[in-house]
Motif scaffolding. Structure first.
Motif, PDB file in Angstrom:
ATOM      1  N   ALA A  27     -67.438 -26.103 -19.818  1.00 39.29           N
ATOM      2  CA  ALA A  27     -67.395 -24.656 -19.675  1.00 39.29           C
ATOM      3  C   ALA A  27     -68.190 -24.037 -20.823  1.00 39.29           C
ATOM      4  O   ALA A  27     -68.253 -24.601 -21.922  1.00 39.29           O
ATOM      5  CB  ALA A  27     -65.954 -24.163 -19.705  1.00 39.29           C
ATOM      6  N   ILE A  28     -68.806 -22.896 -20.546  1.00 37.25           N
ATOM      7  CA  ILE A  28     -69.538 -22.150 -21.568  1.00 37.25           C
ATOM      8  C   ILE A  28     -68.779 -20.853 -21.822  1.00 37.25           C
ATOM      9  O   ILE A  28     -68.515 -20.091 -20.882  1.00 37.25           O
ATOM     10  CB  ILE A  28     -70.966 -21.813 -21.111  1.00 37.25           C
ATOM     11  N   HIS A  29     -68.447 -20.638 -23.067  1.00 39.54           N
ATOM     12  CA  HIS A  29     -67.693 -19.433 -23.421  1.00 39.54           C
ATOM     13  C   HIS A  29     -68.504 -18.633 -24.434  1.00 39.54           C
ATOM     14  O   HIS A  29     -68.918 -19.166 -25.456  1.00 39.54           O
ATOM     15  CB  HIS A  29     -66.341 -19.815 -24.027  1.00 39.54           C
ATOM     16  N   THR A  46     -65.435 -17.456 -13.139  1.00 36.79           N
ATOM     17  CA  THR A  46     -65.917 -16.821 -14.361  1.00 36.79           C
ATOM     18  C   THR A  46     -64.840 -15.886 -14.893  1.00 36.79           C
ATOM     19  O   THR A  46     -63.937 -15.463 -14.157  1.00 36.79           O
ATOM     20  CB  THR A  46     -67.201 -16.019 -14.103  1.00 36.79           C
ATOM     21  N   TYR A  47     -64.947 -15.574 -16.167  1.00 37.96           N
ATOM     22  CA  TYR A  47     -64.015 -14.675 -16.838  1.00 37.96           C
ATOM     23  C   TYR A  47     -64.825 -13.650 -17.613  1.00 37.96           C
ATOM     24  O   TYR A  47     -65.850 -13.976 -18.202  1.00 37.96           O
ATOM     25  CB  TYR A  47     -63.130 -15.479 -17.800  1.00 37.96           C
ATOM     26  N   TYR A  62     -62.366 -26.353 -20.498  1.00 36.24           N
ATOM     27  CA  TYR A  62     -61.981 -25.360 -19.491  1.00 36.24           C
ATOM     28  C   TYR A  62     -62.052 -23.981 -20.137  1.00 36.24           C
ATOM     29  O   TYR A  62     -61.966 -23.848 -21.351  1.00 36.24           O
ATOM     30  CB  TYR A  62     -60.541 -25.616 -19.000  1.00 36.24           C
ATOM     31  N   CYS A  63     -62.158 -22.950 -19.321  1.00 38.15           N
ATOM     32  CA  CYS A  63     -62.202 -21.600 -19.876  1.00 38.15           C
ATOM     33  C   CYS A  63     -60.878 -21.207 -20.522  1.00 38.15           C
ATOM     34  O   CYS A  63     -60.869 -20.469 -21.506  1.00 38.15           O
ATOM     35  CB  CYS A  63     -62.592 -20.601 -18.803  1.00 38.15           C
ATOM     36  N   TYR A  64     -59.761 -21.659 -19.959  1.00 36.95           N
ATOM     37  CA  TYR A  64     -58.456 -21.194 -20.440  1.00 36.95           C
ATOM     38  C   TYR A  64     -57.695 -22.307 -21.153  1.00 36.95           C
ATOM     39  O   TYR A  64     -57.819 -23.482 -20.834  1.00 36.95           O
ATOM     40  CB  TYR A  64     -57.614 -20.678 -19.274  1.00 36.95           C
ATOM     41  N   ASN A  65     -56.892 -21.903 -22.109  1.00 43.13           N
ATOM     42  CA  ASN A  65     -55.894 -22.778 -22.729  1.00 43.13           C
ATOM     43  C   ASN A  65     -56.464 -24.014 -23.389  1.00 43.13           C
ATOM     44  O   ASN A  65     -55.855 -25.078 -23.340  1.00 43.13           O
ATOM     45  CB  ASN A  65     -54.832 -23.184 -21.699  1.00 43.13           C
ATOM     46  N   SER A  97     -66.917 -13.722 -22.299  1.00 49.06           N
ATOM     47  CA  SER A  97     -67.106 -14.223 -20.939  1.00 49.06           C
ATOM     48  C   SER A  97     -67.108 -15.742 -20.949  1.00 49.06           C
ATOM     49  O   SER A  97     -67.478 -16.360 -21.950  1.00 49.06           O
ATOM     50  CB  SER A  97     -68.434 -13.705 -20.379  1.00 49.06           C
ATOM     51  N   CYS A  98     -66.690 -16.313 -19.831  1.00 48.92           N
ATOM     52  CA  CYS A  98     -66.659 -17.770 -19.719  1.00 48.92           C
ATOM     53  C   CYS A  98     -66.982 -18.174 -18.292  1.00 48.92           C
ATOM     54  O   CYS A  98     -66.608 -17.476 -17.342  1.00 48.92           O
ATOM     55  CB  CYS A  98     -65.289 -18.300 -20.130  1.00 48.92           C
TER      56      CYS A  98
END
Length: 120
Positions: A33-35, A58-59, A101-104, A49-50
């Motif tokens: 993932a790219i954040h 996406t976030y 991962y984007c989260y956690n 953004s992620c």
């Protein structure tokens, strides 16, 4: 050498656009993932953004929704952050980071950052 290198920052007037790049070397960026994060003077670093590693989700932070778009180009081993309708409050050093991962989970590797200044 394993590294992330951001580019594309600069000085832009309010309402303008910039596209930031996050180029990876020494590893395959599509496995991560790219954040994108940013840090303004006197403020804590915040997530902007992620995009997850299979591009399925996406976030975006509320402050940039509808104005910023995250993407990646696997053939170039590079991620991007397209920033439109820029505001003075977007002024910050922007960093990209890899994550599983984007989260956690925590960032694995950081770039050196690129300065974005929005001012008339």
């Amino acid at each position: 050498q394993v590294q992330l290198v951001e580019s594309g920052g600069g000085l832009v007037q309010p309402g303008g656009s910039l596209r930031l790049s996050c180029a990876a070397s020494g590893f395959t960026l599509e496995y991560y993932a790219i954040h994108w994060f940013r840090q303004a003077p006197g403020k804590e670093r915040e997530g902007v953004s992620c995009i997850n590693r299979d591009n399925s989700s996406t976030y975006y932070a509320d402050s940039v929704k509808g104005r910023f778009t995250i993407s990646r180009e696997s053939a170039k081993n590079t991620g991007y952050l397209q920033m439109n309708s820029l505001k003075p409050e977007d002024t910050a050093v922007y960093y990209c980071a890899t994550k599983y991962y984007c989260y956690n989970n925590s960032p694995l590797k950081w770039g050196q950052g690129t300065q974005v200044t929005v001012s008339s």
